[in-house]
Design an enzyme around this catalytic site. Structure first.
Site, PDB file in Angstrom:
ATOM      1  N   ARG A  42     -14.962   7.546  14.389  1.00 31.90           N
ATOM      2  CA  ARG A  42     -13.733   8.327  14.218  1.00 31.90           C
ATOM      3  C   ARG A  42     -14.045   9.810  14.142  1.00 31.90           C
ATOM      4  NH1 ARG A  42     -10.944  10.692   9.737  1.00 31.90           N
ATOM      5  NH2 ARG A  42     -12.395   9.903   8.190  1.00 31.90           N
ATOM      6  N   LEU A  43     -13.219  10.618  14.763  1.00 32.83           N
ATOM      7  CA  LEU A  43     -13.354  12.068  14.574  1.00 32.83           C
ATOM      8  C   LEU A  43     -12.655  12.465  13.285  1.00 32.83           C
ATOM      9  CD1 LEU A  43     -12.671  13.634  18.098  1.00 32.83           C
ATOM     10  CD2 LEU A  43     -14.832  12.888  17.095  1.00 32.83           C
ATOM     11  N   HIS A  53     -20.270   9.624   6.511  1.00 31.93           N
ATOM     12  CA  HIS A  53     -20.001  11.060   6.556  1.00 31.93           C
ATOM     13  C   HIS A  53     -21.302  11.785   6.233  1.00 31.93           C
ATOM     14  CE1 HIS A  53     -18.355  14.973   5.751  1.00 31.93           C
ATOM     15  NE2 HIS A  53     -17.166  14.572   6.151  1.00 31.93           N
ATOM     16  N   PHE A  63     -12.933  21.183  13.788  1.00 33.51           N
ATOM     17  CA  PHE A  63     -13.439  19.965  13.165  1.00 33.51           C
ATOM     18  C   PHE A  63     -14.390  19.291  14.133  1.00 33.51           C
ATOM     19  CE2 PHE A  63     -12.415  17.249   9.460  1.00 33.51           C
ATOM     20  CZ  PHE A  63     -11.963  18.226   8.614  1.00 33.51           C
ATOM     21  N   LEU A  90     -17.290  13.472  -1.575  1.00 35.38           N
ATOM     22  CA  LEU A  90     -17.257  14.130  -0.263  1.00 35.38           C
ATOM     23  C   LEU A  90     -17.315  15.657  -0.367  1.00 35.38           C
ATOM     24  CD1 LEU A  90     -16.731  13.802   2.837  1.00 35.38           C
ATOM     25  CD2 LEU A  90     -14.364  14.306   2.299  1.00 35.38           C
ATOM     26  N   SER A 138       1.758  -1.306  -4.827  1.00 39.76           N
ATOM     27  CA  SER A 138       0.428  -0.696  -4.908  1.00 39.76           C
ATOM     28  C   SER A 138      -0.320  -1.262  -6.103  1.00 39.76           C
ATOM     29  CB  SER A 138       0.571   0.828  -5.062  1.00 39.76           C
ATOM     30  OG  SER A 138      -0.684   1.395  -5.347  1.00 39.76           O
ATOM     31  N   HIS A 157     -17.945   6.329   4.633  1.00 43.97           N
ATOM     32  CA  HIS A 157     -16.754   7.178   4.609  1.00 43.97           C
ATOM     33  C   HIS A 157     -15.534   6.618   5.320  1.00 43.97           C
ATOM     34  CE1 HIS A 157     -14.481  10.838   4.255  1.00 43.97           C
ATOM     35  NE2 HIS A 157     -14.342  10.921   5.561  1.00 43.97           N
ATOM     36  N   TYR A 158     -15.703   5.659   6.211  1.00 48.90           N
ATOM     37  CA  TYR A 158     -14.508   5.207   6.926  1.00 48.90           C
ATOM     38  C   TYR A 158     -14.770   3.855   7.569  1.00 48.90           C
ATOM     39  CZ  TYR A 158     -10.240   5.331   9.656  1.00 48.90           C
ATOM     40  OH  TYR A 158      -9.012   5.044  10.168  1.00 48.90           O
ATOM     41  N   GLN A 197     -18.206   4.267   9.298  1.00 45.73           N
ATOM     42  CA  GLN A 197     -18.608   5.668   9.445  1.00 45.73           C
ATOM     43  C   GLN A 197     -19.335   6.177   8.208  1.00 45.73           C
ATOM     44  OE1 GLN A 197     -15.635   9.198   9.704  1.00 45.73           O
ATOM     45  NE2 GLN A 197     -16.681   9.004  11.657  1.00 45.73           N
ATOM     46  N   SER A 206      -7.814  10.561  11.018  1.00 48.75           N
ATOM     47  CA  SER A 206      -7.337   9.421  10.249  1.00 48.75           C
ATOM     48  C   SER A 206      -5.995   9.702   9.607  1.00 48.75           C
ATOM     49  CB  SER A 206      -8.341   9.048   9.177  1.00 48.75           C
ATOM     50  OG  SER A 206      -7.749   8.109   8.326  1.00 48.75           O
ATOM     51  N   GLY A 239       0.838  -1.204   0.000  1.00 48.91           N
ATOM     52  CA  GLY A 239       0.000   0.000   0.000  1.00 48.91           C
ATOM     53  C   GLY A 239       0.864   1.242   0.000  1.00 48.91           C
ATOM     54  N   SER A 276      -3.400   6.586  -4.711  1.00 47.00           N
ATOM     55  CA  SER A 276      -4.010   6.028  -3.499  1.00 47.00           C
ATOM     56  C   SER A 276      -5.075   6.981  -2.983  1.00 47.00           C
ATOM     57  CB  SER A 276      -2.933   5.834  -2.440  1.00 47.00           C
ATOM     58  OG  SER A 276      -1.889   5.064  -2.969  1.00 47.00           O
ATOM     59  N   HIS A 277      -6.068   6.415  -2.288  1.00 44.13           N
ATOM     60  CA  HIS A 277      -7.184   7.252  -1.856  1.00 44.13           C
ATOM     61  C   HIS A 277      -6.767   8.438  -0.991  1.00 44.13           C
ATOM     62  CE1 HIS A 277     -11.207   8.519  -1.063  1.00 44.13           C
ATOM     63  NE2 HIS A 277     -10.958   8.508   0.229  1.00 44.13           N
ATOM     64  N   GLY A 324      -8.360  18.067   6.861  1.00 45.92           N
ATOM     65  CA  GLY A 324      -7.289  18.375   7.793  1.00 45.92           C
ATOM     66  C   GLY A 324      -6.725  17.188   8.532  1.00 45.92           C
ATOM     67  N   GLU A 336     -15.913  18.111   5.835  1.00 49.78           N
ATOM     68  CA  GLU A 336     -16.400  18.677   7.084  1.00 49.78           C
ATOM     69  C   GLU A 336     -15.846  20.090   7.294  1.00 49.78           C
ATOM     70  OE1 GLU A 336     -16.532  15.791  10.170  1.00 49.78           O
ATOM     71  OE2 GLU A 336     -15.902  17.255  11.659  1.00 49.78           O
ATOM     72  N   ARG A 352     -19.643  12.844  13.582  1.00 53.10           N
ATOM     73  CA  ARG A 352     -20.301  12.436  12.334  1.00 53.10           C
ATOM     74  C   ARG A 352     -21.469  11.491  12.544  1.00 53.10           C
ATOM     75  NH1 ARG A 352     -14.647  11.911   8.973  1.00 53.10           N
ATOM     76  NH2 ARG A 352     -14.451  14.162   8.737  1.00 53.10           N
TER      77      ARG A 352
END
Ligand SMILES: Cc1cc2nc3c(=O)[nH]c(=O)nc-3n(C[C@H](O)[C@H](O)[C@H](O)COP(=O)(O)OP(=O)(O)OC[C@H]3O[C@@H](n4cnc5c(N)ncnc54)[C@H](O)[C@@H]3O)c2cc1C
Length: 579
Positions: free
Chosen positions: A390-391, A235, A119, A245, A37, A349-350, A233, A395, A12, A44-45, A52, A248, A279
């Site tokens: 997750r906040l 979003h 955030f 997206l 990869s 989203h996560y 998660q 991440s 990755g 990569s994403h 942020g 946020e 979220r």
């Protein structure tokens, strides 16, 4: 079959993988590192991260790692392992400054210091950013640093199919070189799995097409447990109709949410934090508005939505602070946020869950023993710092910290074992060859893999979304069992080997059905609501019975078996979570 030897194999090349590779080479120059990869390295994403990266940079202004840790633990609905959280928040400021030294163009305050924005769920504005293209610049910075170092080799468009683990020791991995379609074996003393999340289990998602959870599928097949997979998660602000997206950061800069009646409905759900509640809270609020008939409807797709209003910020601020938001809304929804509110609804989203790991990102087996020589970093990991939710901005910082932590240990481990030749289990390699070329690619007649994938995504969108119920999850489990069966008979139309994208689709979808099944089985078992996992039939958090991690393994029959491990609570006892 070609065998390639390296000291450290990094699977990755997102933020976590690149950061890990750099740390290996900084720790022990002279080691050899492979960075693999399945897509071109820089696609990569991670490059899509917008808003942020969280770090408590300015204690003199009232922020601190302790406050960051508390926000993270509370945000996680107390399912985070607090030792892992402490490690992350303490190392976070150093990572942000390291990137600064390596050339990261952080947005700045007038005095030239690194700027930070508010955030969701953070009680201090601690998200460091570079406009709204934070991930892109972080990736470029890491890549620039890596290119200046010796000792590593890149393998773009090489798809890793399995992890080679024997007797509790990591030995390497098998992969298909997509350019030739041939299998190669990577033999290595240490491995860092950094394959990212599984957002593509859903159709309405903010994720790249490549985020199919391969690392999680590989772990399952290697008998390595996944942790807390029920926690996905959503979003709150995926752009309708595509799911792209809207960061946020848009709410961080002052954007507000409105329902069809023009009401600022967050006042009913989180009177203090309003749009900047975490979220899970905002996503449930939006879906409640929609379910109670206060949403709007996109005629073309039938998707219901609410509005994100930025108009009061004015053109200058929108263009300066949120240029990508404006560009995305104009290009993908035909709406200029300067003049009109943006249609949004929650998008996958996560992946809070991931490969079972300890606070140092060492991969653990079902007995909690370290699989020697193997680490996991970034979104693929469940260490777990995010727990049940997750906040935002946590991440990318976890990617940097976990990449550094894993990379450093992997370097030391590999260095101490220089000269040892890891024995690759040949029978595993042969079995993997059979799985890929005979079982997955070989079938002459059978199902269309793209149909299987679509049905999977539709099932997840429908039954494993923001609100869940026993009936819905049981239906999802039934459908996914059937899809897993069909995966055994898919017949890719393209049988050639060179750049066979059908083969990639089959390999990915084989992982996706297993990972999705793990999500559903874990969600069905957890009879409570916590963080992002909300059961309408069990609407309360139940600490007495469910303050524990789900550990899921796949047995030889392909069934998912669950067990549970305690949460590591070092500092804060769970309390009610209010915003
Ligand atoms: C649109 C969007 C915006 C976001 N914004 C933010 C934000 O503002 N702040 C924040 O903190 N977080 C944000 N996140 C989350 C964060 O960006 C991701 O969690 C993080 O970038 C994941 O990085 P990673 O290194 O773990 O994996 P990724 O960047 O996803 O990379 C995965 C890598 O693994 C490789 N790979 C996967 N499978 C295989 C295989 N079988 N063989 C070989 N290679 C493989 C891929 O090729 C890729 O190189 C955002 C996420 C999205 C989707």
């Amino acid at each position: 079959m070609e065998t390639l030897d390296f000291d450290v194999l990094v699977i990755g090349s997102g933020l976590a993988g690149l950061r890990a590779a750099i740390e290996v080479l900084r720790t022990r120059p002279g080691l050899s590192v492979a960075v693999v990869s399945k897509i071109q390295l820089m696609r990569s994403h991670s490059v899509a991260a917008e808003g942020g990266t969280a770090a408590a940079l300015y204690p003199e202004e009232g922020d601190s790692p302790a406050l960051h840790a508390w926000d993270t633990v509370k945000g996680s609905d107390f399912l985070a392992d607090q030792d892992a959280v402490w490690l992350m928040v303490k190392l976070a400021p150093r990572e942000v400054r390291l990137l600064e030294h390596w050339g990261m163009p952080w947005s700045r305050r007038p005095d030239g210091r690194i700027a930070q924005r508010p955030f969701g769920g953070h009680s201090f504005p601690r998200a460091c950013y570079a406009g709204d293209k934070t991930g892109l610049f972080e990736m470029q910075t890491l890549y620039g640093k890596l290119v200046s170092m010796d000792g590593w080799e890149r393998f773009d468009e090489v798809y890793v199919t399995s992890l080679l683990v024997e007797d509790g020791v990591f030995r390497g991995a098998t992969a298909v070189d997509l350019r030739s379609g041939e299998m190669v074996v990577f033999r290595a003393r240490a491995g860092v799995l950094a394959t990212g999340g599984a957002g593509r289990l859903y159709r309405f998602t903010t994720y790249s097409y490549s985020s199919t959870g391969d690392g999680l599928g590989m772990a399952l097949r290697a008998g390595i447990p996944l942790k807390d997979m029920e926690f996905i998660q959503f979003h709150p602000t995926g752009l309708v109709p595509s799911g792209i997206l809207i960061t946020e950061g848009a709410r961080g800069e002052g954007g507000i949410l409105l329902n069809a009646k023009g009401e600022r409905f967050m006042k009913r759900y989180a009177p203090e934090k309003m749009e900047l509640a975490p979220r899970d809270v905002v996503s449930r609020a939006i879906m409640t508005e929609i379910m109670e008939g206060r949403g709007l409807r996109d005629e073309a797709t039938g998707l219901e939505y609410v509005l994100l209003d930025l108009r009061h910020l004015g053109e200058e601020r929108i263009s300066e602070r949120l240029p990508a938001v404006r560009e995305i809304a104009i290009k993908h929804a035909g709406i200029d946020p300067v003049e009109e509110p943006i249609p949004v609804r929650p998008a996958a989203h996560y992946t809070m869950g991931g490969v079972n790991a300890d606070a140092y990102y060492r991969v653990l087996d079902t007995e909690g023993r370290w699989i020697r020589g193997l680490w996991v970093a970034g979104e693929a990991a469940a260490a777990s710092v995010h727990g049940a939710n997750r906040l935002g901005a946590n991440s990318t910082i976890e990617c940097l910290v976990s990449g550094a932590v894993a990379g450093r240990q992997a370097a030391r481990w590999a260095w101490e074992r220089r000269g040892e030749q890891p024995a690759v289990p040949r029978d595993r390699v042969e079995a993997e060859e059979k799985r890929v070329y005979d079982r997955l690619l070989g079938s002459e007649t059978g199902d269309d893999v793209y149909a299987v994938r679509e049905e999977l995504q539709e099932t997840m969108d429908r039954y494993v979304y923001v609100f869940r119920s026993r009936e819905g999850l049981e239906e999802a489990a039934r459908r996914i069992r059937e899809l897993r069966r069909r995966m055994g008979t898919v017949a890719p139309r393209d049988k050639s080997r060179v750049y066979n994208t059908d083969l990639v689709a089959v390999l990915e979808t084989a992982n996706m059905v297993d990972v999705a099944y793990t999500v559903v089985v874990s969600a069905l078992a957890r009879k409570e609501s916590r963080g992002a996992h909300y059961r309408v039939d069990y609407p309360r958090r139940d600490d007495e019975n469910w303050l524990k991690h789900t550990i899921a393994v796949m047995n030889v029959e392909g069934d998912i078996e669950l067990s549970y491990t305690p949460v590591n609570i070092t500092t804060w006892k769970p309390i009610e979570r209010k915003y």
